[in-house]
Design a protein around this motif. Structure first.
Motif, mmCIF file in Angstrom:
data_model
loop_
_atom_site.group_PDB
_atom_site.id
_atom_site.type_symbol
_atom_site.label_atom_id
_atom_site.label_comp_id
_atom_site.label_asym_id
_atom_site.label_seq_id
_atom_site.Cartn_x
_atom_site.Cartn_y
_atom_site.Cartn_z
ATOM 1 N N ASP A 109 5.075 -2.361 65.338
ATOM 2 C CA ASP A 109 3.853 -2.888 65.941
ATOM 3 C C ASP A 109 2.626 -2.078 65.523
ATOM 4 O O ASP A 109 1.557 -2.638 65.245
ATOM 5 N N GLU A 110 2.785 -0.769 65.433
ATOM 6 C CA GLU A 110 1.644 0.097 65.140
ATOM 7 C C GLU A 110 1.237 0.084 63.671
ATOM 8 O O GLU A 110 0.048 0.164 63.357
ATOM 9 N N VAL A 111 2.213 -0.021 62.775
ATOM 10 C CA VAL A 111 1.883 0.098 61.354
ATOM 11 C C VAL A 111 1.636 -1.249 60.681
ATOM 12 O O VAL A 111 1.137 -1.296 59.552
ATOM 13 N N ALA A 112 1.937 -2.344 61.349
ATOM 14 C CA ALA A 112 1.791 -3.663 60.733
ATOM 15 C C ALA A 112 0.394 -3.944 60.196
ATOM 16 O O ALA A 112 0.264 -4.514 59.101
ATOM 17 N N PRO A 113 -0.686 -3.568 60.901
ATOM 18 C CA PRO A 113 -2.018 -3.864 60.359
ATOM 19 C C PRO A 113 -2.320 -3.147 59.047
ATOM 20 O O PRO A 113 -3.305 -3.491 58.375
ATOM 21 N N HIS A 114 -1.508 -2.182 58.668
ATOM 22 C CA HIS A 114 -1.754 -1.380 57.474
ATOM 23 C C HIS A 114 -0.877 -1.790 56.286
ATOM 24 O O HIS A 114 -0.777 -1.045 55.307
ATOM 25 N N GLY A 115 -0.211 -2.931 56.391
ATOM 26 C CA GLY A 115 0.614 -3.391 55.286
ATOM 27 C C GLY A 115 1.976 -2.746 55.215
ATOM 28 O O GLY A 115 2.630 -2.759 54.164
ATOM 29 N N VAL A 116 2.438 -2.179 56.329
ATOM 30 C CA VAL A 116 3.727 -1.485 56.384
ATOM 31 C C VAL A 116 4.654 -2.251 57.327
ATOM 32 O O VAL A 116 4.247 -2.620 58.434
ATOM 33 N N THR A 117 5.874 -2.498 56.901
ATOM 34 C CA THR A 117 6.856 -3.159 57.746
ATOM 35 C C THR A 117 7.933 -2.169 58.173
ATOM 36 O O THR A 117 8.188 -1.175 57.498
ATOM 37 N N ALA A 118 8.567 -2.472 59.300
ATOM 38 C CA ALA A 118 9.672 -1.647 59.801
ATOM 39 C C ALA A 118 10.725 -2.574 60.381
ATOM 40 O O ALA A 118 10.425 -3.382 61.274
ATOM 41 N N ASN A 119 11.930 -2.488 59.872
ATOM 42 C CA ASN A 119 13.003 -3.385 60.296
ATOM 43 C C ASN A 119 14.318 -2.633 60.444
ATOM 44 O O ASN A 119 14.521 -1.572 59.828
ATOM 45 N N VAL A 120 15.199 -3.208 61.257
ATOM 46 C CA VAL A 120 16.523 -2.642 61.518
ATOM 47 C C VAL A 120 17.584 -3.531 60.886
ATOM 48 O O VAL A 120 17.550 -4.755 61.026
ATOM 49 N N VAL A 121 18.527 -2.916 60.200
ATOM 50 C CA VAL A 121 19.718 -3.603 59.699
ATOM 51 C C VAL A 121 20.899 -3.084 60.510
ATOM 52 O O VAL A 121 21.147 -1.868 60.553
ATOM 53 N N ALA A 122 21.612 -3.996 61.159
ATOM 54 C CA ALA A 122 22.638 -3.595 62.120
ATOM 55 C C ALA A 122 23.989 -4.192 61.748
ATOM 56 O O ALA A 122 24.332 -5.299 62.184
#
Length: 248
Positions: free
Chosen positions: A170-183
């Motif tokens: 949520d915090e880094v999305a405006p900066h072109g950065v994604t964060a995801n979980v592979v489970a």
């Protein structure tokens, strides 16, 4: 775009090694991180180079602040930037029931799990924000959502990681950065599956709609999706790789 610089933690074997090979096969430069398995990490790097790719072996304990800083600095010195972080390194955990679990065991697992995720993310995100591009991929487990006997410490720690990733996303999305979980569910030929009996692994495979355990390569392909541009508009997600065992 290919030729991204990708750090894969815990990349000397299992999911990490498969992810490093998969990313390299897609044209990325890979950093093969290990803590104390230099020979295995070198073998992964040699595989990448033999296939025409670029690989750097980088030792470092991802729970140690100084070593994390050194690790990221080593990548920057070699290739000038870090575009993708795949956090796969596993920290130790007890296999025990809640009745036998001590707070020291659970607290230690929680501390190491979150310490590694925090230190790595804190080290790589500023550069990604500055360049307005970054991919953060974290390896979790279906045990964070579907309990199994004896796996309480791992499941609880990974559930904390899952929540951490959503906040980061949520915090880094405006900066072109994604964060995801592979489970993934139980994966063949990994440190976790190595602690299970053959009988239990057969039972887990039989309970899976696709009738087998996950393989490191299955997980690596999903990691590579989130690490690349195809997944650029997906963030904060939790992606199960389990043959239908858990359908969220």
């Amino acid at each position: 775009m290919t030729d991204r610089v990708c750090l894969v933690t815990g990349a000397s074997r299992g999911i990490g090694a498969a992810s490093a090979r998969e990313l390299a096969g897609r044209g990325h430069r890979v950093v093969v991180n290990h803590r104390d398995s230099a020979a295995e990490a070198d073998a992964v790097a040699q595989d990448v180079r033999a296939a025409g790719g670029h690989a750097l072996v980088a030792q470092g304990d991802v729970t140690d602040p100084g070593e994390v800083t050194r690790l990221v600095d080593t990548v920057a010195a070699q290739w000038g930037r870090l575009d993708v972080m795949v956090h796969n390194a596993m920290t130790p955990f007890p296999v025990t029931s809640f009745a036998e679990l001590t707070w020291e065991q659970l607290g230690s697992k929680l501390d190491q799990e979150m310490r590694a995720a925090y230190l790595l993310t804190h080290a790589v995100v500023p550069g990604m924000i500055e360049r307005r591009y970054g991919r953060l991929v974290y390896l979790s487990t279906g045990l964070a959502r579907r309990p199994r006997a004896g796996m309480i410490a791992l499941g609880v720690a990974k559930a904390a990681l899952d929540s951490f990733v959503r906040y980061v996303a949520d915090e880094v999305a405006p900066h072109g950065v994604t964060a995801n979980v592979v489970a993934p569910s139980t994966v063949e030929d990994t440190a976790v599956s190595g602690r299970l009996s053959d009988e239990l692994k057969e039972q887990l495979a039989a309970a899976t709609p696709m009738r087998r355990l996950a393989r490191p390569e299955d997980v690596a392909r999903t990691v590579a999706y989130f690490a690349g541009d195809d997944g650029g508009f997906t963030t904060g997600s939790w992606a199960p790789v389990n043959g239908g065992l858990i359908m969220p």
